[in-house]
Design an enzyme around this catalytic site. Sequence first.
Site, short mmCIF file in Angstrom:
data_model
loop_
_atom_site.label_atom_id
_atom_site.label_comp_id
_atom_site.label_asym_id
_atom_site.label_seq_id
_atom_site.Cartn_x
_atom_site.Cartn_y
_atom_site.Cartn_z
N MET A 1 3.96 0.68 -10.72
CA MET A 1 4.57 -0.59 -10.36
C MET A 1 5.78 -0.72 -11.84
SD MET A 1 4.51 -1.31 -6.38
CE MET A 1 2.49 -3.13 -7.04
N GLY A 2 5.38 -0.65 -12.74
CA GLY A 2 5.72 -0.96 -14.05
C GLY A 2 4.76 -2.44 -14.11
N HIS B 1 0.23 -2.09 -18.14
CA HIS B 1 -0.65 -1.73 -19.48
C HIS B 1 -1.35 -0.97 -20.29
CE1 HIS B 1 -3.40 -1.79 -15.98
NE2 HIS B 1 -2.53 -2.39 -15.30
N GLY C 1 -4.60 0.16 -19.38
CA GLY C 1 -4.60 1.36 -18.31
C GLY C 1 -3.61 2.22 -17.46
N HIS C 2 -2.43 1.43 -17.34
CA HIS C 2 -2.00 2.58 -17.18
C HIS C 2 -1.64 3.66 -17.52
CE1 HIS C 2 -0.48 -0.95 -14.96
NE2 HIS C 2 0.31 0.02 -13.97
N GLU D 1 -8.60 4.66 -10.29
CA GLU D 1 -9.77 3.86 -9.61
C GLU D 1 -9.94 1.88 -9.36
OE1 GLU D 1 -13.90 5.14 -11.49
OE2 GLU D 1 -13.25 7.21 -10.47
N ASP E 1 -7.92 0.66 -8.19
CA ASP E 1 -7.08 0.33 -7.15
C ASP E 1 -8.20 1.31 -5.79
OD1 ASP E 1 -5.17 -1.85 -6.70
OD2 ASP E 1 -4.61 -0.35 -8.11
N GLN F 1 -7.01 2.55 -2.66
CA GLN F 1 -5.68 2.91 -2.93
C GLN F 1 -5.95 4.38 -2.84
OE1 GLN F 1 -1.67 1.41 -3.94
NE2 GLN F 1 -3.27 2.88 -5.77
N SER G 1 -2.20 -5.35 -13.73
CA SER G 1 -0.08 -6.63 -13.88
C SER G 1 -0.43 -7.44 -13.31
CB SER G 1 1.02 -5.23 -13.37
OG SER G 1 1.15 -4.11 -14.00
#
Length: 284
Positions: free
Chosen positions: A34-35, A38, A40-41, A152, A154, A157, A190
């Site tokens: 979702m933009g 950071h 992690g992404h 992980e 989430d 999810q 985020s």
Amino acid sequence: MSESIKVVRNLRDLRKATSKWRQRGESIALVPTMGALHAGHLALVKLAKKKADKAVVSIFVNPTQFGPKEDLSRYPRDEAGDLAKLTAVHADLVWAPSVEEMYPDGFSASVRAGSAAKELEGEFRPFHFDGVATVCTKLFNQVTPDIAIFGEKDYQQLAVLRQVVRDLDIPLKLIGGPTKRDKDGLALSSRNAYLSEDERKIAPTLHAVISALAKDVANGADVRSGVTKAKRKLTAAGFQKIDYLEVRDAQTLAQPDNEADGRDLRVLAAVWLGKTRLIDNVAV
Ligand code: PAF
């Protein structure tokens, strides 16, 4: 900056790009986001580059996974910053549809998340995982990746999406990437941008407390009294509200029975610091 990354905003252009790759026999990994990206992404994008020939990153703040009183309008957005970061890690394409492109007039079908969505987050955010399941199914159909990679952080999810992919026979491999943390243990998110200076100092206690609980349970401590002790520690540290703090089966997220010895378990928590809701989880 070096050559800037390709950004695609409509489905026709996306299909054109992916079918060119397909004709060349190249595999595709998708990292849905979702933009407000950071480290992690970016670690997930680096993993995508290792696992497939092409790495597609979607950036879409999905309105259908936010409840009416949640933070959709204030969710952090920084497309220019995101594109610079994705260029630096050599992502191949950014899929950034508008809300109208994703949910055109007349849109009404949806995917209902399965049993993994019922408790934990599901109790506090009743429609959240249906929104996630629907948008991810659309992303999978749009990008047609061989692999999709989710953090992980989430954890629930990931479990919900594993069920969706398995139960709906979606032909892709789903991979979970490990949670990235700041030096003090706080999981990158985020939403950490919402924390005040004082709250930011308290926030890493969440990881410390759930890690201590995981260690105690691994060493044979009673789960129920361990959880009570951990909740007390969180309250003493300054967390105003604990939505949940639970030890669950790591695969099904069901409550473990009393004979949990040898089972694969996970500690999962959601807590509030002021107006910020933090979630985290660790393996036992
Ligand atoms: O984890 C997220 O950022 C979102 O839930 C996702 C998977 C991109 C779906 O909107």
